[in-house]
Scaffold this motif. Sequence first.
Motif, PDB file in Angstrom:
ATOM      1  N   SER A  70       0.813  -1.319  -0.057  1.00 30.32           N
ATOM      2  CA  SER A  70       0.067   0.097  -0.067  1.00 30.32           C
ATOM      3  C   SER A  70       0.947   1.181   0.160  1.00 30.32           C
ATOM      4  CB  SER A  70      -1.027  -0.086   1.096  1.00 30.32           C
ATOM      5  OG  SER A  70      -0.154   0.087   2.323  1.00 30.32           O
ATOM      6  N   VAL A  71       0.230   2.164  -0.716  1.00 30.32           N
ATOM      7  CA  VAL A  71       0.925   3.529  -0.659  1.00 30.32           C
ATOM      8  C   VAL A  71       0.361   4.650   0.160  1.00 30.32           C
ATOM      9  CG1 VAL A  71       1.832   5.521  -1.960  1.00 30.32           C
ATOM     10  CG2 VAL A  71       1.816   3.201  -2.937  1.00 30.32           C
ATOM     11  N   PRO A  72       1.226   4.855   1.393  1.00 32.13           N
ATOM     12  CA  PRO A  72       0.326   5.908   2.270  1.00 32.13           C
ATOM     13  C   PRO A  72       0.320   7.125   2.077  1.00 32.13           C
ATOM     14  CG  PRO A  72       2.635   5.667   2.926  1.00 32.13           C
ATOM     15  CD  PRO A  72       2.398   4.513   1.749  1.00 32.13           C
ATOM     16  N   LYS A  73      -1.007   7.472   2.125  1.00 23.02           N
ATOM     17  CA  LYS A  73      -1.366   8.979   1.600  1.00 23.02           C
ATOM     18  C   LYS A  73      -1.198  10.078   3.003  1.00 23.02           C
ATOM     19  CE  LYS A  73      -4.160   7.335  -2.276  1.00 23.02           C
ATOM     20  NZ  LYS A  73      -3.815   6.026  -1.955  1.00 23.02           N
ATOM     21  N   LEU A 160      15.752 -12.530   5.761  1.00 24.70           N
ATOM     22  CA  LEU A 160      15.348 -12.857   4.100  1.00 24.70           C
ATOM     23  C   LEU A 160      15.049 -11.747   3.556  1.00 24.70           C
ATOM     24  CD1 LEU A 160      13.963 -16.570   4.482  1.00 24.70           C
ATOM     25  CD2 LEU A 160      16.260 -15.905   4.205  1.00 24.70           C
ATOM     26  N   ARG A 161      15.731 -11.293   2.669  1.00 26.74           N
ATOM     27  CA  ARG A 161      15.264  -9.819   2.031  1.00 26.74           C
ATOM     28  C   ARG A 161      14.669 -10.411   0.513  1.00 26.74           C
ATOM     29  NH1 ARG A 161      20.815  -6.484   3.356  1.00 26.74           N
ATOM     30  NH2 ARG A 161      20.289  -6.030   5.404  1.00 26.74           N
ATOM     31  N   LEU A 162      13.257 -10.236   0.343  1.00 20.89           N
ATOM     32  CA  LEU A 162      12.761 -10.879  -0.737  1.00 20.89           C
ATOM     33  C   LEU A 162      12.339  -9.860  -1.635  1.00 20.89           C
ATOM     34  CD1 LEU A 162      10.382 -13.421   1.267  1.00 20.89           C
ATOM     35  CD2 LEU A 162      12.673 -13.871   0.346  1.00 20.89           C
ATOM     36  N   PRO A 163      12.282 -10.013  -2.837  1.00 23.70           N
ATOM     37  CA  PRO A 163      11.693  -9.308  -4.030  1.00 23.70           C
ATOM     38  C   PRO A 163      10.112  -9.485  -4.205  1.00 23.70           C
ATOM     39  CG  PRO A 163      12.592 -11.194  -5.089  1.00 23.70           C
ATOM     40  CD  PRO A 163      12.832 -11.178  -3.506  1.00 23.70           C
ATOM     41  N   LEU A 164       9.678  -9.260  -5.187  1.00 27.59           N
ATOM     42  CA  LEU A 164       8.472  -9.759  -5.611  1.00 27.59           C
ATOM     43  C   LEU A 164       8.169 -11.226  -5.509  1.00 27.59           C
ATOM     44  CD1 LEU A 164       5.687  -8.487  -6.766  1.00 27.59           C
ATOM     45  CD2 LEU A 164       6.585  -9.111  -9.134  1.00 27.59           C
ATOM     46  N   ILE A 165       7.020 -11.552  -4.605  1.00 34.65           N
ATOM     47  CA  ILE A 165       6.750 -13.043  -4.497  1.00 34.65           C
ATOM     48  C   ILE A 165       5.796 -13.525  -5.158  1.00 34.65           C
ATOM     49  CG2 ILE A 165       6.465 -14.656  -2.649  1.00 34.65           C
ATOM     50  CD1 ILE A 165       7.180 -12.478  -0.377  1.00 34.65           C
ATOM     51  N   GLY A 172      -0.740  -7.783  -4.667  1.00 31.09           N
ATOM     52  CA  GLY A 172      -0.012  -6.721  -5.247  1.00 31.09           C
ATOM     53  C   GLY A 172       0.236  -6.706  -6.763  1.00 31.09           C
ATOM     54  N   ASN A 173       1.138  -6.250  -7.386  1.00 34.44           N
ATOM     55  CA  ASN A 173       1.396  -5.764  -8.884  1.00 34.44           C
ATOM     56  C   ASN A 173       1.163  -6.853  -9.648  1.00 34.44           C
ATOM     57  OD1 ASN A 173       1.450  -2.978  -8.343  1.00 34.44           O
ATOM     58  ND2 ASN A 173       3.483  -3.112  -8.167  1.00 34.44           N
ATOM     59  N   LEU A 174       1.766  -8.109  -9.000  1.00 31.54           N
ATOM     60  CA  LEU A 174       1.578  -9.338  -9.965  1.00 31.54           C
ATOM     61  C   LEU A 174       0.050  -9.659 -10.289  1.00 31.54           C
ATOM     62  CD1 LEU A 174       3.191 -11.637 -11.472  1.00 31.54           C
ATOM     63  CD2 LEU A 174       3.629 -12.767  -9.357  1.00 31.54           C
ATOM     64  N   ALA A 176      -2.538  -8.045 -10.015  1.00 29.58           N
ATOM     65  CA  ALA A 176      -2.920  -7.079 -11.148  1.00 29.58           C
ATOM     66  C   ALA A 176      -2.677  -7.226 -12.483  1.00 29.58           C
ATOM     67  CB  ALA A 176      -2.630  -5.619 -10.701  1.00 29.58           C
ATOM     68  N   MET A 177      -1.477  -7.675 -12.852  1.00 28.52           N
ATOM     69  CA  MET A 177      -0.842  -8.080 -14.077  1.00 28.52           C
ATOM     70  C   MET A 177      -1.725  -9.362 -14.470  1.00 28.52           C
ATOM     71  SD  MET A 177       3.051  -8.979 -15.154  1.00 28.52           S
ATOM     72  CE  MET A 177       3.583  -9.056 -16.772  1.00 28.52           C
ATOM     73  N   ILE A 178      -1.647 -10.248 -13.796  1.00 24.81           N
ATOM     74  CA  ILE A 178      -2.554 -11.742 -14.084  1.00 24.81           C
ATOM     75  C   ILE A 178      -3.891 -11.024 -14.386  1.00 24.81           C
ATOM     76  CG2 ILE A 178      -3.307 -13.850 -13.451  1.00 24.81           C
ATOM     77  CD1 ILE A 178      -0.710 -13.813 -11.567  1.00 24.81           C
ATOM     78  N   ASN A 179      -4.561 -10.311 -13.709  1.00 28.28           N
ATOM     79  CA  ASN A 179      -5.969  -9.920 -14.058  1.00 28.28           C
ATOM     80  C   ASN A 179      -6.233  -9.107 -15.087  1.00 28.28           C
ATOM     81  OD1 ASN A 179      -6.524 -11.318 -11.626  1.00 28.28           O
ATOM     82  ND2 ASN A 179      -6.558  -9.353 -10.335  1.00 28.28           N
ATOM     83  N   GLY A 180      -5.338  -8.102 -15.401  1.00 30.87           N
ATOM     84  CA  GLY A 180      -5.217  -7.540 -16.685  1.00 30.87           C
ATOM     85  C   GLY A 180      -5.027  -8.405 -17.902  1.00 30.87           C
ATOM     86  N   ILE A 181      -4.279  -9.417 -17.882  1.00 27.93           N
ATOM     87  CA  ILE A 181      -4.222 -10.143 -18.990  1.00 27.93           C
ATOM     88  C   ILE A 181      -5.255 -11.062 -19.117  1.00 27.93           C
ATOM     89  CG2 ILE A 181      -2.620 -12.134 -20.170  1.00 27.93           C
ATOM     90  CD1 ILE A 181      -0.056 -10.827 -18.718  1.00 27.93           C
TER      91      ILE A 181
END
Length: 306
Positions: A70-73, A160-165, A172-174, A176-181
């Motif tokens: 989430s992006v805090p506002k 453990l420093r993790l990237p996109l899981i 998250g974004n992954l 959203a990408m799947i849903n978009g395709i």
Amino acid sequence: MKTDILLTGASGFLGKVIYEVLSSQHLITTVGRGPAVANGGHLTADFSKELITGLPDVDCVIHCAGKAHSVPKTEEEKESFFQVNYRGTVNLCQSLQQEGKVPRSFIFISTVAVYGKEEGVLISEDDPLDGTSPYAKSKIMAEEYLQEWAAVNNVKLGILRLPLIAGPTPPGNLQAMINGIRTGRYLSIGKADARKSMVWAYDVAMVIPAVAQRGGIYNLTDSRHPSFRELEYKIAEGLGRKAPLTIPLPLAKLLALAGDVMGDRFPINTDKLKKITATLTFDDARAKSSLNWRPSPVAEKIRFVV
């Protein structure tokens, strides 16, 4: 009777996978605000606000709970990252110490966001922690606290420093990408050749016993760092859809400028476009040499679970 593992965040995406993988060989007690995991002991507690009582004896704590995606506002939303990610970690450790239940090992699920990089190639664990977002700073503070706490209490600490899981129904974004395709509403941009580090959730779960034995700080990736184009094609293949349409990069930049003006109502802005078109990868050589890390290729795995 000693419980093998105390797991926080078991109701989250990665936490569910960790529980699924490790519960077949370990006795796991979960703790958190969410409901109990099926067939597992559970303590209901909000350790971002209070200490926990009634903790079991454990060999290992896996601290997977945290705030992300989430992006805090507002200032209140920014502060919630520190309350959950930092203060929650402090309260968990103090609870273990107060109850006389300090474990042999402690695994902390952190993030590559701590490096504060928007682009770069094979960033290692020795790079400076320059993250400035509330998410990154709260994780940096938690890491620093844990290193001091573990040293004082003779606990073997693994970070453990993790990237996109990636995994079934990722957040998250992954997703959203799947849903978009899936819906035909996803547009590929330019060459889509920017590479991003990713990691398969089940691989993370399976390496945890080795981390608990050895300790240390590790980046975990799939070592392939797939490009957006590769991911797009594999996801489309898994969904039985055509490859997404491509728009030229100059057009995408114009649309991003429009998004800067229109705000959240628009699907893209300049910041999002920069992230999409910049390569950002992390080095997992330390995990390979110390943990026998042999990760799965995310692009190949993802097409079977979309």
